[in-house]
Design an enzyme around this catalytic site. Sequence first.
Site, PDB file in Angstrom:
ATOM      1  N   VAL A  63       0.514  -1.292   0.084  1.00 16.82           N
ATOM      2  CA  VAL A  63       0.315   0.099   0.735  1.00 16.82           C
ATOM      3  C   VAL A  63       0.792   1.325   0.084  1.00 16.82           C
ATOM      4  CG1 VAL A  63      -2.297  -0.856   0.843  1.00 16.82           C
ATOM      5  CG2 VAL A  63       0.164  -0.307   2.171  1.00 16.82           C
ATOM      6  N   TYR A  64       2.133   1.309  -0.039  1.00 13.61           N
ATOM      7  CA  TYR A  64       3.189   2.485   0.527  1.00 13.61           C
ATOM      8  C   TYR A  64       3.243   2.624  -1.248  1.00 13.61           C
ATOM      9  CZ  TYR A  64       4.442   0.940   4.740  1.00 13.61           C
ATOM     10  OH  TYR A  64       5.096   0.835   6.139  1.00 13.61           O
ATOM     11  N   SER A  65       3.021   4.167  -1.225  1.00  9.18           N
ATOM     12  CA  SER A  65       2.570   4.831  -2.853  1.00  9.18           C
ATOM     13  C   SER A  65       1.845   3.689  -4.072  1.00  9.18           C
ATOM     14  CB  SER A  65       3.744   5.522  -2.527  1.00  9.18           C
ATOM     15  OG  SER A  65       4.420   5.786  -2.354  1.00  9.18           O
ATOM     16  N   GLY A  67       1.867   0.833  -4.587  1.00  6.56           N
ATOM     17  CA  GLY A  67       2.850  -0.610  -4.935  1.00  6.56           C
ATOM     18  C   GLY A  67       3.586   0.651  -5.675  1.00  6.56           C
ATOM     19  N   LYS A  92       4.557  -6.765   3.136  1.00  5.68           N
ATOM     20  CA  LYS A  92       3.749  -7.100   3.625  1.00  5.68           C
ATOM     21  C   LYS A  92       1.844  -6.356   2.473  1.00  5.68           C
ATOM     22  CE  LYS A  92       5.020  -3.070   7.292  1.00  5.68           C
ATOM     23  NZ  LYS A  92       5.682  -3.052   5.824  1.00  5.68           N
TER      24      LYS A  92
END
Length: 362
Positions: A63-65, A67, A92
Amino acid sequence: MEYAPLGNTGVFVSRLSLGALTFGSSGAGDMYDKIAGLDQEAVTGLVERALAAGVNLIDTANVYSDGQSERMVGQALRDLAVDRSSVLVATKFFGRCGSGPNDIGGSRKHIVDSVDRSLSRLGLDFIDLYQMHGQENVAAEEEYLRALDDLVAAGKVRYVGCSNWQAWKLMKALGVSAWRGWARFQSVQGYYSIAGRDIEREVVPLLEDQDVSLLVWGGLAWGLLSGKYARDGTSPTAGRLSQVDYPPVDRQRAWTCIDRMRVIGEEHGVSVARVALAWILSKPFVTSLIVGAKSLDQLEDNLAALELELTGAELAELDQVSALPTEYPGWAVNLMGRTRWPEPDGAVPDLGDRLRGAADAP
C-alpha cells in the site's frame, strides 16, 4: 553494523533496517502518499548507502504509494546489481489495494492475489519476510495461517510476520500454527518510541516468551522526536507531522522526553533524533529498528545512532521520564507477584508498602 536473530529462524537481521515508506508517489493524496515522494534516483541512493553501512533488511508494503514503493525497491536492487542472497526484502499485505470487497484483509483469496502482485512489482522470485499489515478479525486463524504456510511451501515466501497486532490475538495465532505444524509468525512490526511505550505492557512479554522478534516502526513518532518541532507549534512545513498527525502521542509526556533528550544530545554533541533512536536500540527486546528517510543526511544521522552509547544513568533517567502510567491488571500482578519473592533480609513487606511499590512500578 550489529545483527540479531529473526525469531527462531537462525537468520540474522541488521539492528537498523531501511523503511521504504517515503519511496514513490501515487498522487492519491492518502496518508502514505502525503509523506512519500522520493524518485528512483533518490531511492537508489538511499538503498546504496544503507547496504554499504551493513543494513540487510529493507521493509516496504503493497500500500505504500499504491505499489510504487515495491517497484522502486526492486529497481534499486537491480540498478545496484545487489546479490540477492545478501539482502532480505520484507513487504506487507492486508490494507486496501482495490475497490472490491475482497481487496483487503486476510482471506486466502486476498493473500494469494497480493503476494503475486508484490512479487511482480518487486521483480523477485521470493519474498524473505511476508507480513500481515493489520490484525484480521473476520477470517478464521486457519484461513490465513494455512494460506501463508502454503506460500512458504511453494517457495514464494521464506518467513512470515505480522504488524500492529494485539498480544492475545498473536498468541492465538502462534498456538494454531504450533498445533497445525504451519509456518509461524517470526516477527511483529510494531510502533515503539520513547513517547509511545504501550507495547511493553502485553506485547513485549509475549514476544520474549515465544521467541518472536520485534521490528520497530515509528521510532521518532513520525518526526515529533526529531528535535525540530517546538512546543509553541512551530515546525518545518515539510515534516511528516505537518502532513499527517500520526501516531497518537501524549504530547505532554513527549515534550518532557524531548527536553531531557535535548540536554543529553548536547552533552554528546548529537541530535535529539539520534538519542531517541539510541534509547530504542538499548532495549534488549528490540531486534531491528526500521528507519525511513527522505535524504541521505537524515539516513546518515539515523545510522549513527548505533554508535551512540548512552550511559546507565542517562538510560535510567530517560526510562523514568517516559515511564508508562500504571494500569490494571499490571499493578495487581506486581502487587501479588511480590509475595512470591522474599525480601533480602527475609522479611515480608506490609500491605501498604507493597501497594505503594506496585503503584510506582512501570
